[in-house]
Design a protein around this motif. Structure first.
Motif, PDB file in Angstrom:
ATOM      1  N   UNK A   5     -20.252  -6.670  12.118  1.00  0.00           N
ATOM      2  CA  UNK A   5     -19.652  -7.629  11.190  1.00  0.00           C
ATOM      3  C   UNK A   5     -18.986  -6.850  10.062  1.00  0.00           C
ATOM      4  N   UNK A   6     -18.072  -7.499   9.377  1.00  0.00           N
ATOM      5  CA  UNK A   6     -17.437  -6.842   8.237  1.00  0.00           C
ATOM      6  C   UNK A   6     -18.429  -6.635   7.102  1.00  0.00           C
ATOM      7  N   UNK A   7     -19.226  -7.661   6.820  1.00  0.00           N
ATOM      8  CA  UNK A   7     -20.180  -7.608   5.713  1.00  0.00           C
ATOM      9  C   UNK A   7     -21.547  -8.052   6.225  1.00  0.00           C
ATOM     10  N   UNK A   8     -22.563  -7.248   5.943  1.00  0.00           N
ATOM     11  CA  UNK A   8     -23.929  -7.594   6.299  1.00  0.00           C
ATOM     12  C   UNK A   8     -24.696  -7.889   5.017  1.00  0.00           C
ATOM     13  N   UNK A   9     -25.264  -9.090   4.932  1.00  0.00           N
ATOM     14  CA  UNK A   9     -26.013  -9.522   3.755  1.00  0.00           C
ATOM     15  C   UNK A   9     -27.496  -9.506   4.115  1.00  0.00           C
ATOM     16  N   UNK A  10     -28.285  -8.829   3.311  1.00  0.00           N
ATOM     17  CA  UNK A  10     -29.722  -8.722   3.562  1.00  0.00           C
ATOM     18  C   UNK A  10     -30.446  -9.641   2.592  1.00  0.00           C
ATOM     19  N   UNK A  15     -29.873 -15.488  -3.881  1.00  0.00           N
ATOM     20  CA  UNK A  15     -28.794 -14.507  -3.995  1.00  0.00           C
ATOM     21  C   UNK A  15     -28.014 -14.366  -2.694  1.00  0.00           C
ATOM     22  N   UNK A  16     -28.715 -14.218  -1.586  1.00  0.00           N
ATOM     23  CA  UNK A  16     -28.052 -13.979  -0.310  1.00  0.00           C
ATOM     24  C   UNK A  16     -27.189 -15.147   0.136  1.00  0.00           C
ATOM     25  N   UNK A  34     -26.222 -12.817   7.879  1.00  0.00           N
ATOM     26  CA  UNK A  34     -27.270 -12.825   6.854  1.00  0.00           C
ATOM     27  C   UNK A  34     -28.594 -12.537   7.544  1.00  0.00           C
ATOM     28  N   UNK A  35     -29.214 -11.423   7.200  1.00  0.00           N
ATOM     29  CA  UNK A  35     -30.490 -11.051   7.797  1.00  0.00           C
ATOM     30  C   UNK A  35     -31.626 -11.473   6.875  1.00  0.00           C
ATOM     31  N   UNK A 392     -21.606  -0.416  -0.816  1.00  0.00           N
ATOM     32  CA  UNK A 392     -22.977  -0.900  -0.926  1.00  0.00           C
ATOM     33  C   UNK A 392     -23.130  -1.646  -2.247  1.00  0.00           C
ATOM     34  N   UNK A 393     -23.770  -2.791  -2.192  1.00  0.00           N
ATOM     35  CA  UNK A 393     -24.091  -3.507  -3.427  1.00  0.00           C
ATOM     36  C   UNK A 393     -25.552  -3.941  -3.411  1.00  0.00           C
ATOM     37  N   UNK A 394     -26.112  -4.034  -4.596  1.00  0.00           N
ATOM     38  CA  UNK A 394     -27.516  -4.403  -4.787  1.00  0.00           C
ATOM     39  C   UNK A 394     -27.551  -5.505  -5.835  1.00  0.00           C
ATOM     40  N   UNK A 395     -28.116  -6.642  -5.483  1.00  0.00           N
ATOM     41  CA  UNK A 395     -28.144  -7.769  -6.416  1.00  0.00           C
ATOM     42  C   UNK A 395     -29.482  -7.827  -7.139  1.00  0.00           C
ATOM     43  N   UNK A 396     -29.431  -7.533  -8.429  1.00  0.00           N
ATOM     44  CA  UNK A 396     -30.580  -7.694  -9.308  1.00  0.00           C
ATOM     45  C   UNK A 396     -30.112  -8.610 -10.445  1.00  0.00           C
TER      46      UNK A 396
END
Length: 793
Positions: A5-10, A15-16, A34-35, A392-396
């Motif tokens: 996939x172009x973008x993988x969301x964990x 948030x996800x 979305x995992x 890479x991005x991290x959502x806090x």
């Protein structure tokens, strides 16, 4: 089988699902998945099922910017929030992208392919464990161009439960809120809730409705603020305005109010303490010891302020159904808790609301081109990316406001970034921390003094001293930074197969705020090499190989060219040369140095020598600009801005023609050189600098005479040993310029390379290196600058 996939969301929590919704709205052509490690969506709001579970901020800011919160409750219960998330999934059409029971355990980035390879395991109905005796799990693999981690910052499988002496002797039940037993019956029972944070102040009034009595046992007090459970302005606007407009108005109002209260707490803590104390005294029964139980030793918002809707905790205490005890636990007994003060609390149920265990990136391991990434030692960029980690991005979320406010900003920024990459034909972006930031004062990403943060603070990524390497915790400032701010600050863009730091000795150094890519090889007396317009230090690869056996060879991408960042304002010949003294200082070269310049690099070398003759021991000018008006037609056309914009559009066929024009021997126009030229043409700063220099030095008629006459006259007076060399088949700066150079610099030595184009250092590498080595051996010792330096020493 690998899914791409172009973008993988964990993570499929608040948030996800928000990230996926923004992605689908803003980048509809991007594929994504979305995992989620658990068997249900909702994240925190599905995991936590303890009595009274609710938001600790209003839903007008905790909700998504694109989806109005229409419920009358401003502070919502967990079930309502979970419904809000699942309804968003349905309305946004995200069901097909969900992959439940799939936990990511590792992610590896490859610059060669510009892809993440993500390894996950099937979790079934329970949580995955990596214990040695665990049953092997089914492994699944994904690849993606961009990895967005929205898994929060705590462990889902285990809350923090401190070891308490005697707990094994307790005859009742001990439970943790993170894994609340659905069958737990506390009706008419005595309950002690250990803790004083948001979970504890939620549990106490909720359990007090049916329990015999509930005691909140705290080691130290927490600031508590009563808030209304309904928003009266929202109530008045509901039905009178369109839902989205009404939602936006209340959202802006509540953002402003939360920022005001936070700033008041930080700037005038005594005022906020007085407000909170006055509220508590007014709502609690007479004689309640407010100063013991509700007056922390820290300042407001050093830890998160606990909100109690309609003062429900205070009402439960006033009704006699609950109380607060401030003391330490000595031990747990069969029938309750013995306190350090000697008192005891009888209990049938003990709830350990003692916090969370931190877990950044959901516990997955990261690697970049085979090198493991220690997240705890990395710097965060704009509070959402990691230095040195591409795509890479991290959502806090916020700690002083609603989590989703920051999550929305991060999701929208990722969409901006993806569109920028596509628009400029890049495949990846990597934050690069300047030395001034990485060597400065560093603090944890989450700057709270809460116990659960302090316990594992060493596991958190770090922040620098200034933006964009410091999180503001200020929505307005972050909105400007992430929604409207520059997308190119302190980052490097690239494509697969591009390895700007792959050449041995290549690194990035910060000089006067400019990030310069440079290369240093060999030992011995130093030589500085400077490339031409639209080129990079890669033009001297062969000379590094040959001359570094006897010299320290240093080359650089001039500011704005190659992979170096651009100077602020317009680039000029003088400004390019002006960076060289500080650059040489930064790489440890203080003595006078020979400077080899090709094409524009020759003009830069001469400009540097005129401005700082004490720093230059000799000049080698290879097919150098500055000796005549004639120049290839393409460079003349670049001086005409409307034509320049067309000519500078990235096109591999144009790059191929450009590279072929440099050489007499067309076999040197290899695919690798063409790919490199094409990659540079896609770099916005590179193209802008090339246009600036073309306009600074030339017109449609050719190279301007004014700067040439001035520069050559000043150089001639210095008598710096100079060697001018030329290829007799140069189609960029014609061979007739060699005669003009000999006339302008009568003491200069000259040399002609036969059947050679514009770059003799590449086309005749061994001859070029031998010529330079011989010239320096004969002439550098006679340099006035070198002799002066020796005398001073």
């Amino acid at each position: 089988m690998t899914e791409h996939v172009d973008v993988l969301i964990v993570g499929a929590g608040l948030s996800g699902i928000g990230a996926a919704s923004h992605l689908k709205r803003d980048c509809p052509t991007k594929s994504f998945a979305i995992l989620e490690s658990r068997s249900a969506v909702g994240g925190t709001w599905d995991l936590f099922r303890y009595p009274g579970i609710r938001s600790d901020s209003d839903m007008y800011t905790l909700g998504y910017s694109f989806r109005p919160w229409t419920d009358a409750k401003a502070v919502a219960d967990g079930d309502s929030i979970r419904d809000y998330i699942t309804n968003t999934i349905a309305d946004e059409g995200l069901e097909q992208q969900l992959r439940l029971n799939t936990r990511v355990i590792s992610a590896a980035w490859s610059t060669e392919t510009a892809l993440w390879t993500v390894t996950a395991v099937r979790t079934g109905g329970g949580e995955y464990t990596a214990a040695p005796d665990a049953r092997p799990a089914e492994t699944v693999t994904f690849t993606c161009s961009f990895l967005s981690v929205c898994s929060g910052y705590y462990r889902y499988d285990e809350g923090f439960s401190p070891a308490i002496a005697g707990s094994e002797s307790f005859e009742g039940e001990i439970v943790h809120p993170q894994h609340w037993p659905a069958e737990l019956d506390y009706t008419d029972k005595r309950v002690v809730v250990v803790g004083s944070g948001a979970t504890a102040v939620t549990l106490v009034p909720s359990m007090a409705k049916t329990a015999a009595h509930v005691t909140m046992l705290q080691r130290s007090p927490t600031y508590i603020a009563p808030v209304p459970s309904r928003d009266h302005i929202a109530d008045r606007l509901r039905g009178k305005l369109p839902a989205q407009l009404a939602y936006d108005i209340v959202r802006v109002k509540n953002i402003g109010y939360s920022m005001f209260t936070y700033q008041l707490s930080r700037r005038r803590p005594e005022t906020m303490k007085a407000i909170l104390r006055k509220s508590a005294v007014a709502k609690l029964p007479a004689g309640f010891d407010v100063d013991t139980h509700l007056a922390p030793a820290y300042e407001p918002w050093d830890q998160r302020l606990c909100a109690i809707p309609n003062g429900d905790l205070y009402r439960a205490i006033s009704a006699g159904n609950a109380d607060i005890v401030t003391d330490r636990i000595e031990r747990i007994t069969p029938t309750g808790i013995e306190l350090a003060s000697g008192a005891s609390l009888d209990a049938d149920v003990i709830v350990t609301a003692t916090g969370l265990n931190l877990l950044v990136t959901g516990g997955m391991t990261l690697s970049v081109d085979g090198t493991p990434v220690d997240v705890s030692q990395t710097l965060t960029y704009k509070g959402m990316m990691l230095a040195g980690v591409p795509n890479f991005s991290l959502t806090i979320g916020y700690t002083n406001a609603s989590w989703t406010l920051k999550a929305d900003l991060v999701a929208r920024y990722v969409c901006r970034l993806l569109k920028y990459l596509d628009r400029h034909h890049y495949q990846y972006v990597t934050p690069q921390a300047p030395t001034s930031v990485s060597a400065g004062e560093l603090v944890p990403l989450i700057d709270l003094q809460a116990g659960y943060i302090l316990r594992d603070v060493g596991e958190l990524p770090k922040q620098g001293e200034r933006s964009p390497w410091r999180l503001h915790q200020n929505y307005v400032r972050d909105f400007r930074l992430l929604r409207a701010g520059s997308i190119t600050d302190d980052v490097r863009f690239g494509r697969s197969g591009e390895h700007p730091l792959d050449l041995p000795g290549t690194a990035v150094i910060t000089v006067d705020g400019i990030h310069l890519r440079y290369r240093s090889t060999g030992t011995g007396s130093p030589i500085l090499m400077v490339h031409g317009i639209g080129q990079s230090l890669d033009d001297f690869t062969e000379q590094h190989d040959l001359l570094s056996t006897t010299h320290r060879v240093v080359s650089l991408d001039l500011p704005g060219f190659g992979y170096s960042t651009r100077l602020p304002g317009r680039a000029t010949l003088a400004r390019l040369a002006s960076i060289l003294p500080a650059f040489l200082d930064a790489v440890g070269i203080a003595e006078p140095v020979p400077v080899v310049g090709n094409s524009l690099g020759g003009a830069v070398a001469m400009t540097f020598a005129v401005a700082h003759p004490e720093r230059v021991s000799a000049l080698v000018l290879a097919d150098s600009a500055g000796f005549g008006p004639e120049v290839t037609v393409v460079l003349r056309l670049l001086a005409v801005k409307p034509l320049a914009r067309v000519l500078m559009r990235p096109n591999r066929a144009n790059s191929a023609r450009t590279v072929q024009a440099l050489f007499y021997d067309k076999t040197l126009a290899t695919d690798a050189r063409i790919d490199h030229s094409f990659a540079l043409s896609r770099r916005r700063s590179h193209a802008a600098t090339m246009l600036d220099i073309a306009h600074d030095l030339g017109t449609i008629r050719g190279v301007r005479p004014e700067w040439r006459r001035s520069l050559l006259g000043a150089l001639r007076r210095l008598e710096i040993p100079t060697l001018v060399v030329w290829g007799d088949h140069d189609h960029v700066l014609p061979f007739i310029h060699l005669a003009a150079a000999a006339e302008a610099l009568p003491k200069a030595e000259t040399h002609v390379f036969e059947k050679t184009g514009h770059m003799p250092q590449i086309e005749r590498p061994e001859q070029f290196a031998a010529l330079v080595d011989d010239f320096l051996a004969r002439r550098v010792g006679a340099s006035p600058a070198a002799a002066s330096a020796v005398q001073q020493a």
